[in-house]
Design a protein around this motif. Structure first.
Motif, short mmCIF file in Angstrom:
data_model
loop_
_atom_site.label_atom_id
_atom_site.label_comp_id
_atom_site.label_asym_id
_atom_site.label_seq_id
_atom_site.Cartn_x
_atom_site.Cartn_y
_atom_site.Cartn_z
N GLU A 309 -1.18 2.59 9.06
CA GLU A 309 -1.76 3.74 8.38
C GLU A 309 -2.23 3.27 6.99
O GLU A 309 -1.40 2.99 6.12
CB GLU A 309 -0.71 4.85 8.26
N PRO A 310 -3.54 3.18 6.77
CA PRO A 310 -4.08 2.54 5.55
C PRO A 310 -3.70 3.20 4.23
O PRO A 310 -3.50 2.51 3.23
CB PRO A 310 -5.60 2.60 5.77
N THR A 311 -3.59 4.52 4.18
CA THR A 311 -3.33 5.17 2.89
C THR A 311 -1.90 4.93 2.40
O THR A 311 -1.66 4.83 1.19
CB THR A 311 -3.60 6.69 2.97
N THR A 312 -0.95 4.84 3.31
CA THR A 312 0.44 4.59 2.93
C THR A 312 0.83 3.12 3.06
O THR A 312 1.81 2.69 2.46
CB THR A 312 1.40 5.40 3.82
N GLY A 313 0.08 2.38 3.88
CA GLY A 313 0.41 0.99 4.13
C GLY A 313 1.50 0.80 5.17
O GLY A 313 1.93 -0.33 5.43
#
Length: 389
Positions: A309-313
């Motif tokens: 998940e890119p926004t949270t890493g």
């Protein structure tokens, strides 16, 4: 002579002091071990309509990950994972209390059995005898029936081998939900300090039967802030199982290459989920299919899938000894369920990686066998590991 006596007394005093110190250290060590043994928090979590009491257990590791598990249905109700800043948030769908799971739950966090996924026309034939099951998914049988393993109270005990884990045991009686044989099932949830949850499934029977156990957690690595369409998913499979209009496999193993079912390299879930030019997407209302894992050797532990998940890493990897994984994208969530923290679970708000044998295997002889006979042990392992990047 007096000096010799004095020296002797001093030596004995030192020895006694040393022994006392060692005894204290030993007692301290025992106390520490006892603390470790009882580190799993157990709390009352309500009761069933028939009066059975239900408990909730919390596993916690050294890094701060927490997994909450109920003895009702083996449910994973909460599961925290770190983001790129080290912040832990709950990443699974579910309810705040037992009441939600008792009303109507689409298998949030459930241990599924005796047979996970679908069996066509709710029946199968084994050794010349036909067994009729409950039709609870159109004409088919789904996830063990009316009272599957997700709706019973399991016996529980803390692991005594030094691992941070919980053992669950349930004996499914001969004829329960239509299945043959007394099936003795044991499942362990083990939380490691590298933020992995290892799930080990074993079962034995006194009559030939079919078994397919899985875990049905719905993940959302945003921590429940939005849908899952931006998650980047990889599935280690060159083939998947096409299904008919009732979501039963047709028997074909179809290559994913060139189709929206190709997740051999990571891509967002949303990229092909609404591509209705693909007949299988139309039939499933999105992804609700079993992928045939690239497994070099039967029962070998392989990387099955991952999600980022890119926004949270947040990054999750799934390893399994099973031959398949059902990737389900919450197509039947419709906003009618209000879950934890008052969050409304809309369509595609959570996804599942259900490690398993193939759907309808009891009726499809070309698929890997799900038959377990007396003297044999059903045994599988699945690991969900979290990190961030």
């Amino acid at each position: 002579m007096t000096n010799f006596k004095t020296q002797t007394k001093l030596i004995w005093a030192v020895l006694l002091l040393s022994c006392f110190s060692m005894a204290c250290q030993s007692k301290k060590s025992e106390d520490t071990m006892e603390t470790t043994k009882t580190s799993i928090l157990k709390e009352a979590w309500g009761q069933l309509p028939d009066g059975q009491k239900v408990s909730l257990f919390t596993l916690k590791n050294a890094k701060g990950m927490e997994v909450k598990i109920s003895d009702y249905g083996g449910l994973i109700t909460h599961w925290t994972a770190p983001d790129k800043d080290g912040k832990y948030e709950d990443v699974v769908l579910g309810y705040d209390s037992l009441a939600g799971y008792l009303k109507a739950s689409p298998f949030f966090g459930a241990l599924v059995g005796r047979y996970g996924n679908r069996i066509a026309n709710a029946k199968f034939t084994l050794d010349g005898k036909t067994y009729n099951l409950l039709q609870n998914n159109g004409p088919n049988h789904l996830h063990g029936g009316k009272i599957g393993f997700d709706k019973v109270v399991w016996k529980t005990e803390e692991l005594q081998d030094g691992r941070n884990g919980l053992k669950l045991n349930y004996v499914s009686k001969d004829g329960e939900e239509g299945y043959p044989g007394n099936l003795n099932v044991e499942i362990t949830y083990v939380l490691t300090d590298d933020n992995a949850l290892e799930i080990n499934y074993t079962a034995t029977t006194d009559k030939p039967t079919v078994v397919n156990l899985t875990q049905h957690s719905y993940f959302n690595l945003t921590g429940g802030k939005t849908d899952h369409l931006g998650h980047e998913v990889m599935i280690n499979a060159n083939h998947f199982l096409p299904v008919d209009k009732t979501l039963i496999p047709t028997g074909e193993l179809k290559a994913v290459k060139g189709s929206v079912f190709d997740f051999t390299t990571p891509k967002t879930i949303g990229k092909g989920i609404d591509d209705t030019t693909d007949e299988q997407i139309k039939v499933g209302g999105g992804y609700d299919h079993c992928w045939v894992l690239n497994q070099p050797k039967k029962d070998s532990l392989v990387l099955a899938a991952s999600a980022y998940e890119p926004t949270t890493g947040r990054f999750m990897e799934v390893f399994t000894t099973e031959p398949g994984v059902q990737f389900y994208t919450g197509n039947f969530l419709d906003g009618s369920i209000t879950g934890k923290n008052g969050i409304v679970y809309k369509k595609r708000y959570g996804f599942c990686f259900e490690t398993e044998h193939f759907p309808d295997s009891p009726n499809q002889k070309e698929f890997p066998s799900v038959v377990v006979r007396p003297g044999e042990t059903y045994k599988t392992t699945t690991i969900y590991k979290f990190s961030s990047k």
